[in-house]
Design a protein around this motif. Structure first.
Motif, short mmCIF file in Angstrom:
data_model
loop_
_atom_site.label_atom_id
_atom_site.label_comp_id
_atom_site.label_asym_id
_atom_site.label_seq_id
_atom_site.Cartn_x
_atom_site.Cartn_y
_atom_site.Cartn_z
N GLN A 219 -67.70 7.98 24.01
CA GLN A 219 -68.44 7.42 25.20
C GLN A 219 -69.39 7.09 25.70
OE1 GLN A 219 -65.76 6.06 28.07
NE2 GLN A 219 -64.36 6.15 26.67
N ASN A 220 -70.32 7.40 24.43
CA ASN A 220 -71.46 7.14 24.63
C ASN A 220 -72.47 5.60 24.66
OD1 ASN A 220 -71.73 7.39 22.24
ND2 ASN A 220 -73.55 9.19 22.01
N GLY A 221 -71.35 4.61 23.87
CA GLY A 221 -71.35 3.23 23.37
C GLY A 221 -70.94 3.14 21.98
N LEU A 222 -71.43 4.04 21.27
CA LEU A 222 -70.99 4.18 19.16
C LEU A 222 -70.06 3.28 19.35
CD1 LEU A 222 -72.41 4.17 16.78
CD2 LEU A 222 -71.47 6.22 16.93
N TYR A 223 -69.72 2.27 18.64
CA TYR A 223 -68.67 1.72 17.55
C TYR A 223 -68.42 1.17 17.23
CZ TYR A 223 -71.13 -2.86 18.35
OH TYR A 223 -72.01 -3.68 18.85
N LEU A 224 -67.30 0.79 15.80
CA LEU A 224 -66.91 0.40 14.65
C LEU A 224 -66.37 -0.85 15.32
CD1 LEU A 224 -65.99 3.43 12.75
CD2 LEU A 224 -67.72 2.06 12.48
N GLY A 225 -66.43 -1.63 13.95
CA GLY A 225 -65.17 -3.16 14.25
C GLY A 225 -64.91 -3.92 13.13
N ALA A 226 -64.40 -4.67 13.01
CA ALA A 226 -63.66 -5.19 12.30
C ALA A 226 -62.99 -6.42 12.51
CB ALA A 226 -62.97 -4.82 11.36
N THR A 227 -63.54 -7.82 12.10
CA THR A 227 -63.29 -9.09 12.30
C THR A 227 -62.40 -9.96 11.00
OG1 THR A 227 -65.85 -9.35 11.80
CG2 THR A 227 -65.44 -9.35 13.94
N LEU A 228 -61.83 -10.99 11.50
CA LEU A 228 -61.73 -11.32 10.46
C LEU A 228 -62.30 -13.05 10.72
CD1 LEU A 228 -60.05 -12.90 7.30
CD2 LEU A 228 -58.08 -13.38 8.67
N LYS A 229 -63.35 -13.59 10.17
CA LYS A 229 -63.55 -15.18 10.79
C LYS A 229 -63.76 -16.23 9.77
CE LYS A 229 -67.59 -13.24 12.25
NZ LYS A 229 -69.29 -12.76 11.39
N TYR A 230 -63.61 -17.22 10.33
CA TYR A 230 -63.11 -18.90 8.92
C TYR A 230 -64.97 -19.87 9.15
CZ TYR A 230 -61.69 -22.96 7.50
OH TYR A 230 -61.51 -24.52 7.20
N LYS A 231 -64.93 -19.83 8.30
CA LYS A 231 -66.30 -20.75 8.30
C LYS A 231 -66.08 -22.16 7.54
CE LYS A 231 -70.53 -18.39 7.03
NZ LYS A 231 -71.64 -18.25 6.37
N HIS A 232 -66.58 -22.52 8.49
CA HIS A 232 -66.41 -24.33 8.28
C HIS A 232 -67.78 -25.03 8.32
CE1 HIS A 232 -64.48 -28.75 8.07
NE2 HIS A 232 -65.31 -28.85 9.06
N ALA A 233 -68.21 -26.02 7.43
CA ALA A 233 -69.53 -26.35 6.78
C ALA A 233 -69.48 -27.04 6.08
CB ALA A 233 -70.39 -25.61 5.50
N ASN A 234 -69.67 -28.62 6.23
CA ASN A 234 -69.39 -30.12 5.96
C ASN A 234 -68.02 -30.10 4.37
OD1 ASN A 234 -70.34 -31.35 8.16
ND2 ASN A 234 -72.44 -31.88 6.69
N ASP A 235 -68.67 -28.81 3.66
CA ASP A 235 -68.62 -28.86 2.17
C ASP A 235 -68.09 -27.15 1.40
OD1 ASP A 235 -70.99 -27.78 1.91
OD2 ASP A 235 -71.73 -28.80 0.69
N TYR A 236 -67.64 -26.80 2.52
CA TYR A 236 -67.83 -25.73 2.37
C TYR A 236 -66.77 -24.67 3.55
CZ TYR A 236 -68.64 -20.45 1.28
OH TYR A 236 -68.51 -19.20 1.62
N ASN A 237 -65.59 -24.59 3.15
CA ASN A 237 -64.44 -22.98 4.37
C ASN A 237 -64.65 -22.09 3.29
OD1 ASN A 237 -64.50 -25.24 6.32
ND2 ASN A 237 -62.91 -26.41 4.39
#
Length: 165
Positions: A90-108
Motif C-alpha cells: 500500500q505504499n505505492g510500489l507497483y509491477l506492471g505488464a503491457t502489450l503495445k502495438y507500435k506503428h510507424a510509416n514503414d514499421y509495425n
C-alpha cells in the motif's frame, strides 16, 4: 539533519499512500519516457504517453494507453496498448505488464513489456510516478528498449463524480 528530514518525508509519503488503491477508483496519467539505457540510448529519443485506468479489484488496475515517440533518424512512432498494474504494498510500489502495438510509416510491431515503479503521492489524489520499463520487440530484438519514464497521475475516487440529490 538532511537524513532526518528525508526520513520524515518518506514516512509521511508512506502513511498518506495507505488505502489509495482500492476497488472502484479511476486513474488518469501522462508520462515522459525515452531516457533509454539500452541499445537506442545513443540516439535522441523522447516519448509522450497518456494512460487511463480502473482499479477493478483492490491493488489491481487495468490500463489503456496511447503514445507518441520521436527518434533522431527514423519516422515517428505511434503506440496504443493495454496493460495491468499490481500494487505490491500500500505504499505505492507497483509491477506492471503491457502489450503495445507500435506503428510507424514503414514499421509495425507488437511490444510486450514489464514495468516496476512507485507512486509518490503529492496530495490525496495526485502522484509523481517514476518507472523502469522494458519493452520486447517481437520483430527484431534490437528494437527492444529498456529505460526510465517519469509521469504524473491522478487517482479519481469512486464517489467523486456522483450527483447529489
Amino acid at each position: 539533519m538532511k537524513k532526518l528530514c528525508l526520513l520524515v518525508v518518506a514516512l509521511v509519503a508512506c502513511l498518506t499512500a495507505n488505502a489509495q488503491f482500492e476497488k472502484g477508483k479511476g486513474y488518469i496519467g501522462a508520462s515522459l519516457s525515452g531516457f533509454d539505457i539500452g541499445s537506442q540510448a545513443k540516439k535522441f529519443h523522447v516519448g509522450l504517453n497518456a494512460k487511463v485506468g480502473y482499479l477493478f479489484a483492490d491493488n489491481l488496475m487495468a490500463t489503456a494507453q496511447v503514445g507518441y515517440e520521436h527518434l533522431d533518424d527514423t519516422p515517428d512512432n505511434l503506440t496504443i496498448g493495454v496493460g495491468a498494474r499490481y500494487y505490491i504494498i500500500q505504499n505505492g510500489l507497483y509491477l506492471g505488464a503491457t502489450l503495445k502495438y507500435k506503428h510507424a510509416n514503414d514499421y509495425n510491431d507488437f511490444l510486450p513489456g514489464v514495468q516496476v515503479g512507485y507512486a509518490f503521492f503529492l496530495s490525496r489524489t495526485v502522484t509523481i510516478e517514476p518507472e523502469l520499463y522494458i519493452d520486447f520487440s517481437t520483430k527484431k530484438f534490437e528494437n527492444s528498449c529498456f529505460g526510465l519514464g517519469i509521469g504524473i497521475g491522478v487517482y479519481l475516487f469512486k464517489d467523486q463524480y456522483k450527483l447529489k440529490r
